[in-house]
Design an enzyme around this catalytic site. Sequence first.
Site: not given
Length: 481
Positions: A289, A453, A258
């Site tokens: 993001c 985000n 991530t």
Amino acid sequence: MTVKDDSFTDWKNREEIAESMIPMIGRLHRERDVTVLLHSRSLVNKSVVSILKTHRFARQIAGEELSVTDTLPFVQALTTLDLGPSQIDIGRLAEIYQADDRGLSVAEFTAEAVAGATGGNKIDRREPRDVVLYGFGRIGRLVARLLIEKAGSGNGLRLRAIVVRGGGDQDIIKRASLLRRDSIHGQFQGTITVDEAESAIIANGNTIKVIYANDPSEVDYTAYGINNAILIDNTGKWRDREGLSQHLRPGIDKVVLTAPGKGDVPNIVHGVNHDTIKPDEQILSCASCTTNAIVPPLKAMADEYGVLRGHVETVHSFTNDQNLLDNYHKADRRGRSAPLNMVITETGAASAVAKALPDLEAPITGSSIRVPVPDVSIAILSLRLGRETTREEVLDHLRDVSLTSPLKRQIDFTTAPDAVSSDFIGSRHSSIVDAGATKVDGDNAILYLWYDNEFGYSCQVVRVVQHVTGVEYPTYPAPAV
């Protein structure tokens, strides 16, 4: 009867209709793995008021309000069909049906529109696929919420464990509490209990093992009954293939990062390049993001107008990487107090565009300013287009993309004149076009793109995991290409 009485009576009637939809939507989800959507927004496990608000929101993007009286017949029709795992957008069904002039009944039209998910065309329900979260910070806990929410019938993804470093007394109780309560995203929707003896958190009936380890090499996941799992690394500690390969331990089949991946690690933005993932790829990244916020609208603009060059300026909420008060930090400026300052920093989103859109030859530059808000950011995307256009044409195009294209889960659209950042907390889209702020002058266009985000990005992560595990079920009616 007064107008006031008429409005109240209408509201109560719509409440009753929405209430009648809830058990039908729930049974479709639990028994058949069917997710009912309204313009890409899930109606599963939603309250009466949430269902009504989602219908009203359609007014902003489709131009007119959609009523539950319009969509109820489609939900009723779905319950009569032999449906297999799928996602069905009743907003799109109602919209297309209204334009259909063949004189079909709602039941006949619905059966035809979702024929790919019925009878002999049904896809098989997937066996549960184990998921492990390595790290349990902001993104980890939101991904956990999403995985628990999507557990549904028990098929699909199943969160089995989280891996964290030991934090002392009552560690598991404190971690469970952080999952239960969030200052930004609110209360967890369900129940959470802790089994300290078994080192487990039980959330909505899902038993999640809490594994303590200081390093990936310390864990044998098969010892916990975990096999063929997807591990989601939320720490960002390792970002290249060599470092992330440490997670490929017994019981782990694939690793999803991530954070932006380095080197040859594929950077995936769901909706844009997720179909390029090779079946045997074991390590991949969900990029950042901000990359997820700018790449989908950038692709939408490039496909329609061409893009010669661009610049993105992100006004980004502060993160845990910054200090609350002035203190030493290895990076420039990030040591200064995050809640008290605007902080200029760099963003890798612009360079990451090349990985997600390799066919886009236009140079894209970028920079970022961290500001004193805890969540929701905005990307200002300035583009030199391949042809001249108008503001109205660009907005019509982006509105249509948000409603009917394969990017409709990534791109949202708002015309709200008073929209501010906090309005987009909890948005499941990776990017929301602010129509009122959009500027177009000939071949120059400036797009203002809001994005949560934290939560919007977490939704993108889960979509990637669903795709690589084969539990990303088809959507009907099929998006326009």
